[in-house]
Scaffold this motif. Structure first.
Motif, mmCIF file in Angstrom:
data_model
loop_
_atom_site.group_PDB
_atom_site.id
_atom_site.type_symbol
_atom_site.label_atom_id
_atom_site.label_comp_id
_atom_site.label_asym_id
_atom_site.label_seq_id
_atom_site.Cartn_x
_atom_site.Cartn_y
_atom_site.Cartn_z
ATOM 1 N N SER A 73 0.922 -1.103 -0.113
ATOM 2 C CA SER A 73 -0.137 0.101 -0.105
ATOM 3 C C SER A 73 0.949 1.168 0.041
ATOM 4 O O SER A 73 2.116 1.335 0.331
ATOM 5 C CB SER A 73 -0.943 -0.009 1.160
ATOM 6 N N GLY A 156 15.420 5.933 -7.225
ATOM 7 C CA GLY A 156 15.374 5.774 -8.550
ATOM 8 C C GLY A 156 14.766 6.935 -9.317
ATOM 9 O O GLY A 156 15.451 7.455 -10.250
ATOM 10 N N THR A 157 13.777 7.519 -8.762
ATOM 11 C CA THR A 157 13.136 8.829 -9.431
ATOM 12 C C THR A 157 14.152 9.998 -9.491
ATOM 13 O O THR A 157 14.229 10.558 -10.661
ATOM 14 C CB THR A 157 11.860 9.321 -8.736
ATOM 15 N N TYR A 183 8.035 4.903 -11.386
ATOM 16 C CA TYR A 183 8.879 5.082 -10.411
ATOM 17 C C TYR A 183 8.797 5.608 -9.144
ATOM 18 O O TYR A 183 9.078 5.491 -8.184
ATOM 19 C CB TYR A 183 10.374 5.868 -11.004
ATOM 20 N N GLU A 185 6.722 7.963 -6.087
ATOM 21 C CA GLU A 185 5.837 7.790 -4.960
ATOM 22 C C GLU A 185 4.500 8.306 -5.494
ATOM 23 O O GLU A 185 4.398 9.265 -6.309
ATOM 24 C CB GLU A 185 6.309 8.369 -3.805
ATOM 25 N N GLY A 292 10.448 0.919 -9.857
ATOM 26 C CA GLY A 292 9.632 0.248 -11.018
ATOM 27 C C GLY A 292 8.832 -0.846 -10.163
ATOM 28 O O GLY A 292 9.379 -1.679 -9.440
#
Ligand code: 80F
Length: 312
Positions: A73, A156-157, A183, A185, A292
């Motif tokens: 979640s 990653g973002t 990627y 949130e 990802g």
């Protein structure tokens, strides 16, 4: 293994596919009994969420009596709910936990992990740090040494955005691409302001160095002040901006740094993450995809395999 899945977004759906495609191949007998999300409970694992009945995660736990709760979640950093209450209840009933959701462990690592240990219940959280690239699970294998320092690129973002800016894109274009690839949130603010990396660093520091810190104690800043002209100026000096997470002694912090070619993190681009782990015996460096849906689902799936073999 009867599984209750909390959340059914990008990662949840990728995990469902992975279980269908790979579980029996790995000799695993695992079945998603029910999915619970914001709108209610779905019994079974339909491709699309169709509500079977109203109810909270605790209602779902009572209805299904799973062997394992898997939390995919979205992160609630206000209070970690509904995950934390669900974990407490599940653990005291002897039900194991796997989570890709960082918020509960970034806020209350000590309480949750100590509770699981007291009840002899497995808790897997590989997917919370570097998705499917072994970070937490690699440190499990470094048993017998003391981790003294960690330093890495853990989001990653932002690494993707910085790399695309280095290739000439604007900040906004690059962020949009990262969101399209799944990627970011659900609140991308948490990626770009360094908070997501700080959450991962909190979990990693607690696990690797046997600490009990909360994200509230971690200093962080992000990439929002970095402009295209700063990036091209750095490129002219053969340097790159990287969002670096570091933990050593009592210093646990996330900040942007300008690194040169002699720094191994200089070469880590796009959605790739990296982690340099120093122990009292040796230094280990790993590089791999850090975000990802497929990668995050794999982090969860590998915990599932390890738990089924009694290795977590
Ligand atoms: P998405 O928003 O697609 O789905 C969230 C689901 O949670 C939805 O089904 C929603 O209904 C449910 N939900 C939300 N609040 C709820 C509540 N109160 N009760 C019940 N259900 C609720 O999110 P994703 O992308 O599927 O991500 C799921 C989790 O995996 C999140 O906690 C992520 O932080 C985590 N995760 C995701 C990753 C990714 O790449 C990577 C690893 C963990 O490095 C980076 O750039 C990071 N942003 C990636 S980390 N997607």
């Amino acid at each position: 293994w009867k599984v209750l899945l909390l959340g059914y977004g990008n990662v949840g759906k990728a995990l469902r596919r992975m279980i269908r495609e790979r579980a029996s191949m790995m000799g695993l007998n695992v079945r998603i009994e029910a999915v619970v999300n914001r709108s209610g409970i779905m019994i079974g694992d339909g491709e699309h969420f169709v509500k079977s009945n109203e109810g909270t995660p605790l209602d779902a736990l009572n209805q299904v009596s799973p062997d394992l709760v898997i939390d995919v979640s979205s992160a609630n950093y206000e209070n970690g709910e509904p995950s934390i209450s669900l974990y407490r209840e599940a653990i005291t009933r002897g039900i194991g936990i796997i989570t890709a959701n960082k918020a509960p462990l970034a806020l209350k690592y000590g309480e949750i992990v100590d509770l699981a240990h007291r009840h002899g219940v497995p808790i897997g959280f590989q997917a919370t740090v570097m998705s499917g690239t072994p970070s937490i699970n690699l440190i499990r294998l470094m048993a017998g040494s003391y981790v003294t320092k960690i330093r890495g690129i853990l989001n990653g973002t932002t690494n993707y955005i910085l790399t695309r800016m280095d290739q000439g894109l604007s900040y906004d274009q690059a962020l949009k691409e990262a969101q399209e690839k799944g990627y970011a949130e659900s609140n991308p603010e948490h990626d770009v302001n360094g908070f997501d990396a700080a959450a991962k660093l909190t979990i990693l520091t607690n696990f690797a160095m046997n600490k009990r810190i909360s994200i509230k104690e971690v200093k962080f800043s992000g990439i929002t002040e970095i402009t295209q002209s700063m990036v091209s100026e750095a490129r002219n000096e053969s340097k790159k901006f990287k969002l670096i997470a570091q933990s050593e002694g009592n210093v646990t912090k996330v900040s942007v740094m300008k690194v040169g070619v002699d720094d191994p993190l200089f070469h880590v681009d796009g959605v790739m993450n990296a982690l340099d782990i120093h122990s009292d015996i040796q230094e280990v460096t790993i590089v791999g995809p850090g975000a990802g849906p497929q990668n995050a689902a794999f982090g969860v799936f590998s915990d599932l395999v390890l738990i089924s073999k009694g290795l977590i």
